[in-house]
Every structure is written in C-alpha cells, then in structure tokens.
Design a protein around this motif. Structure first.
Motif, PDB file in Angstrom:
ATOM      1  N   ASP A  62      55.344   1.274  34.394  1.00  0.00           N
ATOM      2  CA  ASP A  62      53.985   1.585  34.843  1.00  0.00           C
ATOM      3  C   ASP A  62      53.595   0.599  35.942  1.00  0.00           C
ATOM      4  O   ASP A  62      53.460  -0.595  35.702  1.00  0.00           O
ATOM      5  CB  ASP A  62      53.015   1.490  33.665  1.00  0.00           C
ATOM      6  N   SER A  63      53.433   1.103  37.155  1.00  0.00           N
ATOM      7  CA  SER A  63      53.093   0.254  38.293  1.00  0.00           C
ATOM      8  C   SER A  63      51.764  -0.454  38.108  1.00  0.00           C
ATOM      9  O   SER A  63      51.557  -1.565  38.626  1.00  0.00           O
ATOM     10  CB  SER A  63      53.061   1.106  39.566  1.00  0.00           C
TER      11      SER A  63
ATOM     12  N   VAL B 144      59.417   3.176  39.185  1.00  0.00           N
ATOM     13  CA  VAL B 144      58.093   2.590  39.019  1.00  0.00           C
ATOM     14  C   VAL B 144      57.071   3.701  39.223  1.00  0.00           C
ATOM     15  O   VAL B 144      56.808   4.129  40.352  1.00  0.00           O
ATOM     16  CB  VAL B 144      57.872   1.427  40.003  1.00  0.00           C
ATOM     17  N   ASN B 145      56.502   4.159  38.125  1.00  0.00           N
ATOM     18  CA  ASN B 145      55.603   5.315  38.142  1.00  0.00           C
ATOM     19  C   ASN B 145      54.145   4.885  38.378  1.00  0.00           C
ATOM     20  O   ASN B 145      53.802   3.712  38.313  1.00  0.00           O
ATOM     21  CB  ASN B 145      55.729   6.056  36.813  1.00  0.00           C
ATOM     22  N   LYS B 146      53.315   5.882  38.663  1.00  0.00           N
ATOM     23  CA  LYS B 146      51.873   5.699  38.892  1.00  0.00           C
ATOM     24  C   LYS B 146      51.626   4.869  40.150  1.00  0.00           C
ATOM     25  O   LYS B 146      50.775   3.979  40.182  1.00  0.00           O
ATOM     26  CB  LYS B 146      51.203   5.053  37.671  1.00  0.00           C
ATOM     27  N   SER B 147      52.402   5.199  41.198  1.00  0.00           N
ATOM     28  CA  SER B 147      52.260   4.483  42.470  1.00  0.00           C
ATOM     29  C   SER B 147      50.917   4.755  43.131  1.00  0.00           C
ATOM     30  O   SER B 147      50.542   4.069  44.093  1.00  0.00           O
ATOM     31  CB  SER B 147      53.396   4.888  43.426  1.00  0.00           C
ATOM     32  N   ASP B 148      50.187   5.764  42.643  1.00  0.00           N
ATOM     33  CA  ASP B 148      48.871   6.084  43.201  1.00  0.00           C
ATOM     34  C   ASP B 148      47.784   5.146  42.670  1.00  0.00           C
ATOM     35  O   ASP B 148      46.650   5.159  43.152  1.00  0.00           O
ATOM     36  CB  ASP B 148      48.496   7.526  42.873  1.00  0.00           C
ATOM     37  N   LEU B 149      48.155   4.286  41.689  1.00  0.00           N
ATOM     38  CA  LEU B 149      47.197   3.327  41.137  1.00  0.00           C
ATOM     39  C   LEU B 149      47.463   1.934  41.699  1.00  0.00           C
ATOM     40  O   LEU B 149      48.483   1.686  42.336  1.00  0.00           O
ATOM     41  CB  LEU B 149      47.296   3.300  39.603  1.00  0.00           C
ATOM     42  N   GLU B 150      46.533   1.014  41.469  1.00  0.00           N
ATOM     43  CA  GLU B 150      46.688  -0.359  41.941  1.00  0.00           C
ATOM     44  C   GLU B 150      47.926  -0.990  41.308  1.00  0.00           C
ATOM     45  O   GLU B 150      48.142  -0.918  40.094  1.00  0.00           O
ATOM     46  CB  GLU B 150      45.453  -1.180  41.577  1.00  0.00           C
TER      47      GLU B 150
ATOM     48  N   PHE C  53      67.587  -4.914  39.292  1.00  0.00           N
ATOM     49  CA  PHE C  53      67.984  -3.562  39.676  1.00  0.00           C
ATOM     50  C   PHE C  53      68.382  -3.519  41.143  1.00  0.00           C
ATOM     51  O   PHE C  53      67.715  -4.121  41.991  1.00  0.00           O
ATOM     52  CB  PHE C  53      66.833  -2.557  39.460  1.00  0.00           C
ATOM     53  N   ARG C  54      69.446  -2.796  41.427  1.00  0.00           N
ATOM     54  CA  ARG C  54      69.831  -2.575  42.827  1.00  0.00           C
ATOM     55  C   ARG C  54      68.989  -1.474  43.459  1.00  0.00           C
ATOM     56  O   ARG C  54      68.770  -1.481  44.673  1.00  0.00           O
ATOM     57  CB  ARG C  54      71.310  -2.205  42.904  1.00  0.00           C
ATOM     58  N   GLN C  55      68.563  -0.523  42.650  1.00  0.00           N
ATOM     59  CA  GLN C  55      67.789   0.607  43.168  1.00  0.00           C
ATOM     60  C   GLN C  55      66.428   0.651  42.468  1.00  0.00           C
ATOM     61  O   GLN C  55      66.349   0.735  41.236  1.00  0.00           O
ATOM     62  CB  GLN C  55      68.531   1.932  42.931  1.00  0.00           C
ATOM     63  N   ILE C  56      65.354   0.567  43.271  1.00  0.00           N
ATOM     64  CA  ILE C  56      63.987   0.637  42.756  1.00  0.00           C
ATOM     65  C   ILE C  56      63.237   1.708  43.537  1.00  0.00           C
ATOM     66  O   ILE C  56      63.273   1.722  44.774  1.00  0.00           O
ATOM     67  CB  ILE C  56      63.261  -0.715  42.888  1.00  0.00           C
ATOM     68  N   VAL C  57      62.568   2.592  42.841  1.00  0.00           N
ATOM     69  CA  VAL C  57      61.858   3.699  43.480  1.00  0.00           C
ATOM     70  C   VAL C  57      60.427   3.749  42.958  1.00  0.00           C
ATOM     71  O   VAL C  57      60.205   3.690  41.746  1.00  0.00           O
ATOM     72  CB  VAL C  57      62.556   5.049  43.190  1.00  0.00           C
ATOM     73  N   PHE C  58      59.463   3.846  43.872  1.00  0.00           N
ATOM     74  CA  PHE C  58      58.059   4.032  43.499  1.00  0.00           C
ATOM     75  C   PHE C  58      57.745   5.529  43.562  1.00  0.00           C
ATOM     76  O   PHE C  58      58.009   6.175  44.583  1.00  0.00           O
ATOM     77  CB  PHE C  58      57.128   3.250  44.424  1.00  0.00           C
ATOM     78  N   ILE C  59      57.201   6.050  42.472  1.00  0.00           N
ATOM     79  CA  ILE C  59      56.862   7.474  42.436  1.00  0.00           C
ATOM     80  C   ILE C  59      55.494   7.674  41.783  1.00  0.00           C
ATOM     81  O   ILE C  59      54.964   6.768  41.129  1.00  0.00           O
ATOM     82  CB  ILE C  59      57.910   8.299  41.653  1.00  0.00           C
ATOM     83  N   SER C  60      54.977   8.866  41.985  1.00  0.00           N
ATOM     84  CA  SER C  60      53.858   9.336  41.168  1.00  0.00           C
ATOM     85  C   SER C  60      54.328  10.639  40.547  1.00  0.00           C
ATOM     86  O   SER C  60      54.336  11.686  41.198  1.00  0.00           O
ATOM     87  CB  SER C  60      52.599   9.577  42.006  1.00  0.00           C
ATOM     88  N   ALA C  61      54.795  10.559  39.295  1.00  0.00           N
ATOM     89  CA  ALA C  61      55.343  11.739  38.634  1.00  0.00           C
ATOM     90  C   ALA C  61      54.285  12.820  38.482  1.00  0.00           C
ATOM     91  O   ALA C  61      54.590  14.018  38.529  1.00  0.00           O
ATOM     92  CB  ALA C  61      55.916  11.362  37.273  1.00  0.00           C
ATOM     93  N   LEU C  62      53.025  12.412  38.330  1.00  0.00           N
ATOM     94  CA  LEU C  62      51.947  13.370  38.164  1.00  0.00           C
ATOM     95  C   LEU C  62      51.722  14.176  39.441  1.00  0.00           C
ATOM     96  O   LEU C  62      51.500  15.386  39.403  1.00  0.00           O
ATOM     97  CB  LEU C  62      50.667  12.641  37.764  1.00  0.00           C
ATOM     98  N   ARG C  63      51.806  13.515  40.602  1.00  0.00           N
ATOM     99  CA  ARG C  63      51.564  14.183  41.891  1.00  0.00           C
ATOM    100  C   ARG C  63      52.853  14.686  42.545  1.00  0.00           C
ATOM    101  O   ARG C  63      52.805  15.433  43.522  1.00  0.00           O
ATOM    102  CB  ARG C  63      50.844  13.230  42.848  1.00  0.00           C
TER     103      ARG C  63
ATOM    104  N   GLN D 149      63.007   9.951  47.414  1.00  0.00           N
ATOM    105  CA  GLN D 149      63.526   8.588  47.299  1.00  0.00           C
ATOM    106  C   GLN D 149      64.337   8.428  46.005  1.00  0.00           C
ATOM    107  O   GLN D 149      65.367   7.740  45.982  1.00  0.00           O
ATOM    108  CB  GLN D 149      62.376   7.577  47.322  1.00  0.00           C
ATOM    109  N   LEU D 150      63.889   9.069  44.927  1.00  0.00           N
ATOM    110  CA  LEU D 150      64.630   9.026  43.668  1.00  0.00           C
ATOM    111  C   LEU D 150      65.986   9.701  43.818  1.00  0.00           C
ATOM    112  O   LEU D 150      66.997   9.209  43.310  1.00  0.00           O
ATOM    113  CB  LEU D 150      63.815   9.705  42.561  1.00  0.00           C
ATOM    114  N   GLU D 151      66.003  10.814  44.521  1.00  0.00           N
ATOM    115  CA  GLU D 151      67.260  11.522  44.779  1.00  0.00           C
ATOM    116  C   GLU D 151      68.256  10.614  45.489  1.00  0.00           C
ATOM    117  O   GLU D 151      69.435  10.543  45.111  1.00  0.00           O
ATOM    118  CB  GLU D 151      66.966  12.766  45.626  1.00  0.00           C
ATOM    119  N   LYS D 152      67.799   9.902  46.516  1.00  0.00           N
ATOM    120  CA  LYS D 152      68.689   8.999  47.262  1.00  0.00           C
ATOM    121  C   LYS D 152      69.154   7.836  46.390  1.00  0.00           C
ATOM    122  O   LYS D 152      70.320   7.424  46.460  1.00  0.00           O
ATOM    123  CB  LYS D 152      67.964   8.472  48.504  1.00  0.00           C
ATOM    124  N   ALA D 153      68.239   7.291  45.572  1.00  0.00           N
ATOM    125  CA  ALA D 153      68.599   6.163  44.714  1.00  0.00           C
ATOM    126  C   ALA D 153      69.649   6.554  43.689  1.00  0.00           C
ATOM    127  O   ALA D 153      70.592   5.796  43.410  1.00  0.00           O
ATOM    128  CB  ALA D 153      67.344   5.630  44.021  1.00  0.00           C
ATOM    129  N   VAL D 154      69.522   7.743  43.113  1.00  0.00           N
ATOM    130  CA  VAL D 154      70.509   8.224  42.145  1.00  0.00           C
ATOM    131  C   VAL D 154      71.867   8.414  42.822  1.00  0.00           C
ATOM    132  O   VAL D 154      72.913   8.042  42.279  1.00  0.00           O
ATOM    133  CB  VAL D 154      70.019   9.537  41.491  1.00  0.00           C
TER     134      VAL D 154
END
Length: 473
Positions: free
Chosen positions: A326-327, A351-357, A369-379, A385-390
């Motif tokens: 949770d971001s 790292v989910n909830k990138s739309d929040l502080e 972690f070698r691969q870190i991705v910020f996402i908003s799963a809800l939106r 970016q997750l596709e590339k990290a995987v």
C-alpha cells in the motif's frame, strides 16, 4: 538419414500400414477431416468415397480434390450414404507424411465423423496412434525430431510469442542452431582423430589455442540455450504466479484487473479473501496462472488462519510473486516478513494505490527488489509498467522466439549433457592431459547434440517424443 537405418526393422513390422484418424478437434464444427496415410491410402479411400461425377481418386494427381460422398463399405449389408465430402489427394513424397495421403472433409458433427472413420477402418485402414502421422513424417525424412516436437507446441500455443517460437522450431530454427554448434565440434574432432591416427601423414598439428576457442564458443552457445529454456517455458506453458501481501493492500483488486472481470471479492474489511482464488491470464506475451491469496498476517480467526498458511505455502512454491504493498501506508512487520521471504524467489514489488499520498519507504523496497512498479489497481493505471517488469523478471523481454530455442525436457537434457562434455574437454585441455582425453569428451558432446536433433535417436526416445501427441496428428 541415420534414423531411417536405425528404424528399418521397426518399419518392416508395421510402419508402412495404412492408417487413419480424425485429424480435427473432437468437438462439433463446420468441417471435420479424416486423414488416411500409407501405400494403400487411395485404394482405401476409393472403397468409401464416391465422386459426384463418377471420377476415381486413383486417377487424380497430387493436390487435386473431388466432391462426392462417403459411404459404408457394404460388408454388413447394402452400402449406406454417411455424408457429403470433399476428398483431397496428396501423392508421395509431396505430403506431410511423405506417403500417399487422402483427406476426407465432411461435416463436423462427431457422430458423422466417427461413422465415416469406422467405414474407413472397415475398408482396410488401421487406427492411427498418438502422433503417428508426424512420426511418419520424421521417419520419412520430412521433419527433423525437433521440428516434429514443435508441432504440438504450435497446437498448444496460447500467445503470440509462444506461436512464434513454435513456428520457428517447426521451420528448423533450433535444428540449424544446433547444427552450427555441432559442425564446429565435428571439424575439431575430425582433426584430432586424423592427427592422432595418422602421424606419418603431413596433417597440421592441432592448435590448442584454436581448439580451446572452439570449445569455449560452443559451450557458450549451449549455455545460452539452457538459460533461455526457462524463459521460453514461461511463454509456452505459463508461470505459476502468486499475488501476495498483507490484508487490504489491493491484492484482489489487482487480481480482478488482470483477469478482466470480478474474480475476487473486494471489500474494505481485512480478511475478506480466505481461500485461494485462481485464474489464467495473458500479461503481454506471458501466460500467468494467477493465485490471489489471503492477506498475510497473524490472526486469531481459525478459518482465516488456514487461508494465511495456504498463502505462505503458495508463495514458497511460486515461480513468480507479485508482492503488493500500500503506497499510502508505511511498511509494517507483515510487509517486511513477506519481503524477506522473497529473496530467493522471482518477484515484482507492486506498489498499489499510487493515486494516494505516498508514505511507503521506497528506499527499503529498492534494496530488496530489482523490479518495482507503481500502480492504481482500482483505476487500472500502471498495467503496462507491470507487464514490462514481469517480462524483465522472467527474462522474456530479451527473448527472440524466431532464433530457435529448446522446447522439451528431452532437448534440455541432451543440451545439458553436451555442455557437461564440453566442460570436461576444456578441463582436460587446461590440465595438460593428452589430446586423446579431450577427443573422448568432444565426441560425447557431438553424440548428445546428434541425439537432440534426432540423427542418433533410438526407438525408446522416439516413442517417448510421440507418446505426448494427440491422435490424428
């Protein structure tokens, strides 16, 4: 070809019998095909097929067709019409199997197809076994063994990259790649043998530096093939992937986003997911067998506790973990426990909830972690970016399916043995042993590569290869 000599006796014992099978899927369809192959394929087909204009299949050259109908053979009473059909004739050796082939295209109802096949078998054909048509193509020199193995990969391909890899294998990409390695080794082995066996002849002395360079180069090529095997398997067979994290970080929302529908129940209450929810999705070019697990935490709830234990077990056995955080919250003990458990497992920090502080300790994640991705799963933000990290984590990003790759465990085992032999040859050379010792290991590497491509494959190996095929192919 060498395999023709090795299998000569086996072919005398039944390989030339005329065989038949339904070659389309065992399900209703617009068209269904019965394939007949062998010396008597045309004669057998003529006993059940009647042309609408009275023409005979035996009068047709290859790649010609007739419209007509399929009938019972009449052995148990008067002949009876089964279905309309188109009969397409292929003449040896210009067919898939290298033999005379007739394909009867009927309506795709299973009852009609099975009845038509029964008539063909009554007319003198034998029922084909799994992979028997492709096996005959191999036996008759129409396909190499690796090309034959790629047939099932083409049939089972579930994504673009998997299909490209299988098609490249069917076109001989792996065969050519192995042949290039083998040719260099054969030349070196021939020089070593000639120099040792005919000292009275004016054969140039073996240049050990050149020999070592060839061995190192071949070993490098084989190591590359072996490294690419797991990445290739990821695009062909898929990856067992676990979505893990503490409660309420958005695991189920991510599961639903990747699945494209509501597979997991999402609420604001911790512990909602108590059992494992599974689905298979394609992310980019990679097939993921997803498992959404219970939130990892200490709990007094006995039912939730079972789900947490199952989640920890799935994480330990996963081929890939999407670790969700949770971001908007600082990392806690449960987050750190999960992170520490993933140090030997391929994983991506999501790292989910990138739309929040943002309050999460990003530096801590970077250290683990070698691969870190910020996402908003809800939106739905950050999916690319997750596709590339995987892809980077599974090493599929740099994979060129058209270059030729190892498909099966049999191929990998043969390549591994070739690599071991080359390692032994290099060790003998560096230790100052006689070149006879190097030659023995070098010949072992060549033998393993010949087995890989099927040019020195025994009956047991070929039986094992084709036992995994479907009937009709």
């Amino acid at each position: 070809m060498m395999n023709e000599i090795q299998f000569a006796e086996e072919r005398k014992l039944g390989e030339t019998a005329t065989i038949a099978a339904i070659s389309t899927a065992q399900a209703p369809g617009g068209i269904g095909i019965i394939r007949i192959s062998g010396n008597d394929a045309v004669a057998v087909a003529e006993r059940v097929f009647r042309s609408a204009r009275g023409k005979k299949l035996s009068d047709l050259p290859g790649y010609h067709a007739l419209y007509g109908s399929v009938w019972t053979s009449g052995k148990e009473g008067a002949p009876e019409k089964i279905d309309e059909a188109v009969a397409l004739v292929f003449r040896a050796p210009a067919s898939f199997t290298g033999e005379d082939v007739v394909e009867l295209s009927c309506h795709g109802g299973l009852y009609l197809l099975r009845r038509a096949l029964s008539a063909v078998l009554e007319a003198g054909a034998s029922a084909a076994g799994p992979g028997e048509f492709t096996r005959r193509a191999f036996m008759n020199g129409k396909l190499g063994l690796t090309e034959a193995e790629s047939v099932m990969e083409l049939i089972s391909a579930q994504g673009k990259q998997a299909a490209r890899a299988a098609l490249a294998g069917h076109d001989g990409a792996l065969e050519r790649r192995i042949a290039g390695i083998r040719e260099s080794l054969v030349n070196q082995a021939a020089h070593l043998s000639a120099w040792a066996d005919y000292p009275e002849e004016e054969i140039p002395e073996v240049d050990t530096a050149d020999l070592r360079e060839s061995l190192v180069s071949a070993r490098g090529e084989i190591e590359t093939l072996l490294r690419q095997f797991e990445a290739g398997r990821a695009i062909r067979e898929g990856v067992n992937t676990v979505i893990a994290g503490r409660p309420n970080v958005g695991k189920s929302t991510l599961m639903n986003l990747l699945a494209g529908c509501e597979r997991s129940i999402v609420t604001q209450y911790a512990g909602t997911t108590r059992d494992i929810v599974e689905d298979t999705v394609i992310l980019g070019d990679v097939l993921l067998h997803l498992a959404d697990t219970a939130g990892i935490r200490d709990t007094e709830d006995p039912v939730e506790s079972i789900g947490v234990d199952r989640a920890r077990d799935r994480v330990r056995s996963a081929q890939l973990v999407l670790a969700v955080f949770d971001s908007s919250q600082e990392l806690n003990g449960e987050d750190r426990e999960l992170i520490e458990s993933l140090q030997e497992i391929p994983s991506v920090a999501v790292v989910n909830k990138s739309d929040l502080e943002t309050k999460i300790d990003f530096a801590y994640l970077e250290n683990h972690f070698r691969q870190i991705v910020f996402i908003s799963a809800l939106r739905g933000d950050g999916l690319e970016q997750l596709e590339k990290a995987v892809a980077e984590t599974l090493q599929t990003a740099s994979l060129d399916p058209a270059a030729g790759m190892l498909f099966t465990e049999r191929q990998r085992d043969a390549a591994r043995r070739a690599g071991d032999c080359l390692e032994e040859a290099l060790s003998a050379l560096d230790a100052g042993f006689t070149l006879d010792a190097v030659t023995v290991s070098l010949e072992g590497a060549v033998s393993a590569l010949l087995e890989l491509t099927g040019e020195r494959a025994g009956t047991a190996i070929v039986d094992a290869v084709f036992s995994h095929f479907c009937v009709g192919k």
